[in-house]
Design a protein around this motif. Sequence first.
Motif, PDB file in Angstrom:
ATOM      1  N   GLN A  11      -3.217   5.558   2.615  1.00  0.00           N
ATOM      2  CA  GLN A  11      -3.085   4.196   2.101  1.00  0.00           C
ATOM      3  C   GLN A  11      -4.399   3.429   2.178  1.00  0.00           C
ATOM      4  OE1 GLN A  11       0.183   2.405   4.310  1.00  0.00           O
ATOM      5  NE2 GLN A  11       1.618   3.989   3.608  1.00  0.00           N
TER       6      GLN A  11
ATOM      7  N   ALA B  43       0.815  -1.224   0.000  1.00  0.00           N
ATOM      8  CA  ALA B  43       0.000   0.000   0.000  1.00  0.00           C
ATOM      9  C   ALA B  43       0.844   1.267   0.000  1.00  0.00           C
ATOM     10  CB  ALA B  43      -0.926  -0.006   1.225  1.00  0.00           C
ATOM     11  N   ARG B  44       2.167   1.121   0.138  1.00  0.00           N
ATOM     12  CA  ARG B  44       3.010   2.307   0.322  1.00  0.00           C
ATOM     13  C   ARG B  44       3.444   2.987  -0.975  1.00  0.00           C
ATOM     14  NH1 ARG B  44       7.881   1.954   2.793  1.00  0.00           N
ATOM     15  NH2 ARG B  44       7.696   4.131   3.441  1.00  0.00           N
TER      16      ARG B  44
END
Length: 428
Positions: A276, A262-263
């Motif tokens: 995120q 998600a980063r």
Amino acid sequence: MAHADVGRVVEAVWRMESARIVGALARMLRELGQAEELAQDAMLEALERWPRDGIPDRPGAWLMQVAKRRALDQLRRLALHAGKQDAIAWEADALLHDRSLQRRPDELAELAQERASAIDDDVLRLMFVACHPVLSPEARAALTLKVVGGLSSAEIAHAFLVPEATMAQRIVRAKRTLSEARVPFAVPQGEERRPRLASVLQVLYLIYNEGYTASAGADWLRPALCREALRLGRVLAELMPQEGEVHGLVALMEIQSSRERARSGPGGEPVLLLEQDRARWDRLLIRRGLAALARAGRHGSLGPYALQAAIAACHAVAPAPDATDWVRIAALYDALAQLLPSPVVELNRAVALGMAYGPAEGLALADRLLDEPALRNYHLLPSVRGDLLVKLGRHGEARAEFERAAALTRNRREATLLLARAAACAGA
């Protein structure tokens, strides 16, 4: 099996077994450089023989036996002093006259346990030697990835964005320094043990952080470094289950790693924590991290790594950004600042105060850090100030801060993000 397929098998076995093999040889030879060279010779022999003879049933054991035979040959050639002959004879006897077939099942089980313990001890010794304080932090990280992680010099050079020749020289110098300093191949005991363990943890933390947020280059993340640091941390936790801070560091790395997918966005651009998609967080890694944090708590009060893991856990258990317990996070940063006072911890505490008690509270603390020499060229200070100034509606000042932060960072992805935030301030 095709040569290329055999090569991949050898590489995979080497990554899993190299620390055990190098550790065993270093124990026999008392010299890390020779141990690594002979272990690599065994790997080359595997590359020659396995395509022709087939992959053995126990490839790790095959490599270990070949490497030990080479070490014994080396010892004989060197004609070591008489006191060493017993060890040579013992190893030769164990290798050449394995009497396991003559033992009862209960004796075999006991023997297997003894051998497993000896191998684990070798890996642990190897970690402590590679992370010896006589080496610089950069040399410790490189040597650990080389001899414990089984990475090639080219892979390590790529990870740290330096030429391969530079990294190879760094590793050679590190091994020479250890040899000249006569660093014993042993796990430190007594009063020496805690600072030496701290050095091991510091190296794993350094490797992990370089992967989590690359300090330079075109990539925001270097997942391979994170995964290697986490793998080594898990190994260390198995070898030293009584050390709370080892579990604390593993907990921190597990939880941070849960956010890997998600980063970054589809183009590799950074995605900040509060933006995120939490559905993409890895729940298995979160559960592993929370379990490791609980283990850390069972070994007394939380240390710096466990406190950071507890902060990460606050984010991990929050179903949405606005459900985050920022008051608890601010309290945990207070505890961390008392235990490990540093300007960087104070800057993180400013973020937490800003979220828990309002941006003015956070900015007041961040402003007190402006004259801090250690943060003079640290891009996250103007970045944090910019974020807090935006929340206070002071967009002109925020824009200047984001531009200053972009000029300071050496990571191109991060610079692009900061310039975008500066541009957004111009239009606000």
